[in-house]
Structures are given as structure tokens and as C-alpha cells.
Design a protein around this motif. Structure first.
Motif, PDB file in Angstrom:
ATOM      1  N   THR A 167     -12.285 -12.001 -63.178  1.00 37.46           N
ATOM      2  CA  THR A 167     -12.759 -12.944 -63.808  1.00 37.46           C
ATOM      3  C   THR A 167     -11.488 -13.480 -64.703  1.00 37.46           C
ATOM      4  O   THR A 167     -10.848 -12.529 -64.946  1.00 37.46           O
ATOM      5  CB  THR A 167     -13.971 -12.751 -64.807  1.00 37.46           C
ATOM      6  OG1 THR A 167     -13.463 -11.778 -65.756  1.00 37.46           O
ATOM      7  CG2 THR A 167     -15.041 -12.367 -64.315  1.00 37.46           C
ATOM      8  N   THR A 169      -9.776 -14.256 -67.841  1.00 34.86           N
ATOM      9  CA  THR A 169      -9.951 -13.868 -69.387  1.00 34.86           C
ATOM     10  C   THR A 169      -8.583 -13.844 -70.046  1.00 34.86           C
ATOM     11  O   THR A 169      -7.323 -13.624 -69.328  1.00 34.86           O
ATOM     12  CB  THR A 169     -10.585 -12.467 -69.483  1.00 34.86           C
ATOM     13  OG1 THR A 169      -9.675 -11.465 -68.805  1.00 34.86           O
ATOM     14  CG2 THR A 169     -11.999 -12.217 -69.013  1.00 34.86           C
ATOM     15  N   TYR A 298     -10.902 -21.035 -69.431  1.00 38.81           N
ATOM     16  CA  TYR A 298     -11.117 -19.770 -70.122  1.00 38.81           C
ATOM     17  C   TYR A 298     -12.749 -20.039 -70.584  1.00 38.81           C
ATOM     18  O   TYR A 298     -13.042 -21.270 -71.202  1.00 38.81           O
ATOM     19  CB  TYR A 298     -10.200 -19.307 -71.228  1.00 38.81           C
ATOM     20  CG  TYR A 298      -8.881 -18.847 -70.729  1.00 38.81           C
ATOM     21  CD1 TYR A 298      -8.659 -17.768 -69.690  1.00 38.81           C
ATOM     22  CD2 TYR A 298      -7.735 -19.677 -71.308  1.00 38.81           C
ATOM     23  CE1 TYR A 298      -7.455 -17.549 -69.346  1.00 38.81           C
ATOM     24  CE2 TYR A 298      -6.455 -19.159 -70.725  1.00 38.81           C
ATOM     25  CZ  TYR A 298      -6.296 -18.227 -69.945  1.00 38.81           C
ATOM     26  OH  TYR A 298      -5.157 -17.750 -69.382  1.00 38.81           O
ATOM     27  N   GLY A 334      -3.337 -15.365 -69.845  1.00 40.95           N
ATOM     28  CA  GLY A 334      -4.506 -14.450 -69.273  1.00 40.95           C
ATOM     29  C   GLY A 334      -4.580 -14.583 -67.983  1.00 40.95           C
ATOM     30  O   GLY A 334      -3.514 -15.008 -67.094  1.00 40.95           O
ATOM     31  N   ASN A 336      -6.996 -13.194 -63.964  1.00 36.47           N
ATOM     32  CA  ASN A 336      -7.667 -11.985 -63.318  1.00 36.47           C
ATOM     33  C   ASN A 336      -7.020 -10.912 -62.771  1.00 36.47           C
ATOM     34  O   ASN A 336      -5.801 -10.896 -62.624  1.00 36.47           O
ATOM     35  CB  ASN A 336      -8.496 -12.823 -62.487  1.00 36.47           C
ATOM     36  CG  ASN A 336      -7.641 -13.030 -61.056  1.00 36.47           C
ATOM     37  OD1 ASN A 336      -6.663 -13.755 -61.305  1.00 36.47           O
ATOM     38  ND2 ASN A 336      -8.196 -12.603 -59.978  1.00 36.47           N
TER      39      ASN A 336
END
Length: 473
Positions: A167, A169, A298, A334, A336
């Protein structure tokens, strides 16, 4: 029976000799790739990137579709007509004919931006394949994926859809050296506005007014967040050092194990460029820039204008510095994945953050010999380092001294006689010299086998001579 044994021994000997030859070739190829002067020379990548950007600017967005660094270290430019291709080749760069111009790719990203927002998605321009790549993580439902696919199909072949693991993040929490009630982050670069000193880090680390500490007990206060951009057109913030903070080595970022890299300027990266990232969770990591002007949706909101890379990162690495050859390039935002399985990490471009915030990289005049950190930097604008617990993240601890520009050295002492070439190549060699291993193992194994075969053959000859002399008296 004896002839069969001889044939087996001959075959084994030839195989061992072949192993020696193959091992030698493997080592020579590894050494050639590691000692190639042009692509690895400090400044060579920047020069190639500048040439590519200059050609794109000169030819325009209708005749080009981006630039990247080729495998040989030369700039490559995507072009839409033969005349443009000829101009690029005359300039010494490589040209690739493509179908979609930069104007078409930008139009595609604008359509995606104006479509309903889907958290867990991203898109960036893949210059080499002349497409906008749309990616969706595992949180995106089948219905959302279907709606997004319809948008992509309406745009045309210039858009490619991909599903990814994990994911998207932000990389907040779980590490040192910056602690606050909102979580924990890594410091990025020391910067100054000429009146005060700051840490440049990720915007999602905390809102304005957040107080930061260098220890988990909250006894060693570092400073307070004063400016934040997140989400929106960036992911960056400033932490103003507390009044009276006086530290040395403001132009050094720590890379773990007591080592630091001195930063002397800021620039934009190029697609295909090898880069390094330091974070207080995973330390020093490397990878490649795969896209620019990326958009990430995000859970907290959409951020645009990011750098897409193959560098890994984990929670707590947020805000940490990305750099290459002593040049500041980005701030960890950020992505994954993790550093065990790999993944995609996005970075906030440093140049945009500096320009928007009205600050510049902090310089250390004593260590740099009076050299400025950036074209607009002043020698009297020295910033301050960060009191990092584990030495990974942004600036060196209090009292730390800087090393050669872009080089790796102890944060406690300055290497004597260090040069840009020696120092900057040291970081790269940490990972690259392991390429010699397989070849050396093949050579060692072949030598052992060859010696064993020779010993066995000699024993066989002695036994045969003894038998022959006995049978004939």
C-alpha cells in the motif's frame, strides 16, 4: 577400463580450465562495469542530465517527450520527428523516436488529475516507454480500478495501467531521530534563511507548531515546525532550531555507522540516475530514479510533483535526505514495499522546497574552504546539525565535522587528502564490488578441481608404472 577413466579425467580437466576462463571473464566484466570512468565520474551524470534538459527545452514539448540517462551514461531524448532526432544526435546525445509528445503526456496526466480521486493510486511519466504509468495498490477496490481503467482507455495508448503489491503510505513513525506526539521522522537537510537555521524534512511529519525532540523521553528539544506543505503541491516542512543552538558540520548528512556525506549544492535528478537515501530506520539505501512529476494519492490526500524511485524505505525514514555526488536531490515522502522485498519510494524535490520556502542549504565555510553550498548561499549563513541518536538521517550530531564534498567519511574527523572522486565513489563501491564475488568463486573452485584432478592423474601414472614393471620382471 583404464581408457574410460582417462577420458573422464580429461573431460574434468577441460571443464576446470573452462571454469577458469569463465570466472576470469566474469571478473573482468565486473571490474569493467565498476571502473567505467564516464558514467561514474562525479558530475558526469549532472552534465548528462543538463544536456538532456537543455535539448528538451530547445526543441520544445511538441517535438520531445522527456529525457533520461542511458545505460552508457549518455543523455537520451525522446523525439517525435527525424529532424529533432538529428539535432539531438549532433549534440552528442541519443535519440529515440516516439509516438506521443510531452504535450500529449501532460494532457493525459491532467485528465487523470481531474478524474475522481482514488486513494492508493499514483501516476508518473515513463519517458523511455513514452507512457504515463498509472499504478494502484491493494487497497483499491475492483470497482475503483474499473472506473480508473475507463478513464485511461478514454485517454488512449499513452496510458499504461499496473497493479502493485503493498500500500502507498507516508513513512512516518517507528524510528529516530526526530520525535513528536504526531510520530517520528528522519531529518533531511540543514537550511537557513540568513537569520535562522532549520531542518528541511517531510511535510506529513507534523503540522505547524509541532515540537520535536532528539530522544524518546522528550528531554532534548530540537525545535518547532514553522512551515508545512502537505498534502497538495508538495511534501515538505521546516523545523526551526531552538534559539541558542550552536552546532558544527551543518552541511553533512549521516549515512550510518558514524559516516557522513558532505552536501555542497542542490539540483533536480534525472530519470535513470543512481541515487542514495539515508533514513534513521533503514540507514543508507540506493536505487534509481524512474519518474518525475509523479502524483501520489495517499490516504491523507494527493501530493503532486514528486520524484519516483526504486529506492526502498520503511516507516521512520520519512523526511530523510536523497542525494548523489554531494548534491541534495530529495526528501523522503512515502511509497510501498520495504527494504526486504523492495518497492517504490517517492521524494519531494529539494529545489522546489528551497525556492518555495525561501531558504538555502546551510554551508560550513571552514570545512568547504569558503565554498558556498548553492549559487545563492552566503558564507555567514551556517546552519546547525541535528542530534541524531543513531547517526542516520540528516545532519551530524553536535560537534561533528564534515568530510569531502559528496564523500563518505567519519562524522568525527575529516579525511586527510580526500578528493571528490575518491569519496563519492566509495559509497557506490560498497554495493558494486560484491559483483566480483561470483567470478572469484568460480575461479577458486576451478583451481581446486584442477589441482585435485592433476594429483589423481599423477597417482594413476605411478600405479600404472609399478604394475607394468612387476608384470615384465
Amino acid at each position: 577400463m583404464r581408457h574410460a577413466r582417462r577420458n573422464v579425467q580429461r573431460f574434468a580437466r577441460f571443464a576446470a580450465i573452462g571454469g577458469l576462463v569463465c570466472g576470469g571473464l566474469m571478473v573482468s566484466q565486473a571490474m569493467a562495469s565498476e571502473t567505467s570512468a564516464e558514467p561514474d565520474r562525479p558530475g558526469a551524470v549532472s552534465q548528462a542530465a543538463d544536456m538532456g534538459r537543455g535539448l528538451v527545452s530547445e526543441l520544445g514539448t511538441e517535438r520531445t517527450a522527456g529525457t533520461w540517462i542511458g545505460a552508457d551514461g549518455r543523455p537520451m531524448v525522446a523525439v517525435t520527428d527525424e529532424e529533432a532526432a538529428a539535432d539531438v544526435r549532433r549534440a552528442g546525445a541519443g535519440a529515440k523516436m516516439v509516438e506521443h509528445s510531452m504535450s500529449e503526456l501532460r494532457s493525459a496526466t491532467a485528465t487523470l488529475k481531474n478524474s475522481p480521486r482514488v486513494s492508493g493510486t499514483s501516476w508518473s511519466m515513463d519517458y523511455a516507454n513514452n507512457q504515463v504509468v498509472v499504478r494502484a495498490d491493494r487497497t483499491v477496490s475492483a470497482d475503483e480500478w474499473s472506473r480508473l481503467t475507463k478513464v485511461a482507455e478514454s485517454i488512449g495508448k499513452s496510458v499504461r495501467m499496473e497493479r502493485i503489491d503493498g500500500t502507498y503510505t507516508t513513512r512516518l513513525n517507528g524510528a529516530e531521530p526526530l520525535f513528536a506526539g504526531a510520530g517520528r521522522c528522519s531529518a533531511g537537510f540543514n537550511v537557513t534563511n540568513g537569520r535562522a537555521d532549520f531542518i528541511l524534512t517531510a511535510g506529513h511529519c507534523g503540522p505547524e507548531g509541532t515540537t520535536w525532540f532528539s530522544d524518546t523521553q522528550g528531554t532534548q528539544q530540537v525545535g518547532t515546525t514553522t512551515d508545512v506543505e502537505f498534502p497538495g503541491t508538495g511534501d515538505y516542512s521546516l523545523i526551526r532550531y531552538d534559539t541558542g543552538t550552536v552546532l558544527e558540520g551543518p552541511d553533512v548528512v549521516a549515512v550510518g555507522d558514524g559516516q557522513g556525506v558532505r552536501i555542497t549544492g542542490a539540483a533536480d535528478p534525472a530519470v535513470g540516475q543512481k541515487v542514495f537515501r539515508s533514513g534513521s530506520t533503514t540507514g543508507l539505501q540506493s536505487g534509481e530514479v524512474t519518474g518525475l512529476d509523479a502524483t501520489v494519492n495517499y490516504p491523507q490526500g494527493t501530493v503532486t510533483g514528486l520524484i519516483e524511485t526504486t529506492v526502498c524505505a520503511e516507516p521512520g525514514d520519512s523526511g530523510g535526505p536523497m542525494f548523489a555526488d554531494g548534491t541534495a536531490l530529495g526528501i523522503t515522502s512515502g511509497g510501498n514495499g520495504d527494504c526486504d522485498n523492495g518497492g517504490t519510494t517517492f521524494f519531494q524535490p529539494v529545489t522546489k522546497a528551497l525556492d518555495t520556502l525561501g531558504v538555502q542549504l546551510a554551508a560550513d565555510p571552514d570545512a568547504a574552504g569558503g565554498r558556498q553550498a548553492s549559487p545563492s548561499a552566503r558564507d555567514d549563513n551556517a546552519g546547525a546539525g541535528n542530534d541524531a541518536d543513531n547517526g542516520a538521517g540528516a545532519a551530524v550530531p553536535p560537534g561533528g565535522a564534515s568530510t569531502a564534498p559528496g564523500g563518505v567519511g567519519s562524522v568525527e574527523t575529516v579525511p586527510e587528502g580526500g578528493t571528490d572522486d575518491d569519496a563519492s565513489s566509495l559509497v557506490a563501491r560498497i554495493g558494486e564490488y560484491r559483483n566480483l564475488g561470483p567470478g572469484l568463486l568460480v575461479i577458486a573452485g576451478s583451481l581446486i578441481a584442477l589441482v585435485a584432478i592433476q594429483i589423481r592423474m599423477e597417482r594413476g601414472r605411478r600405479q600404472y608404472r609399478n604394475e607394468y614393471s612387476q608384470s615384465w620382471g
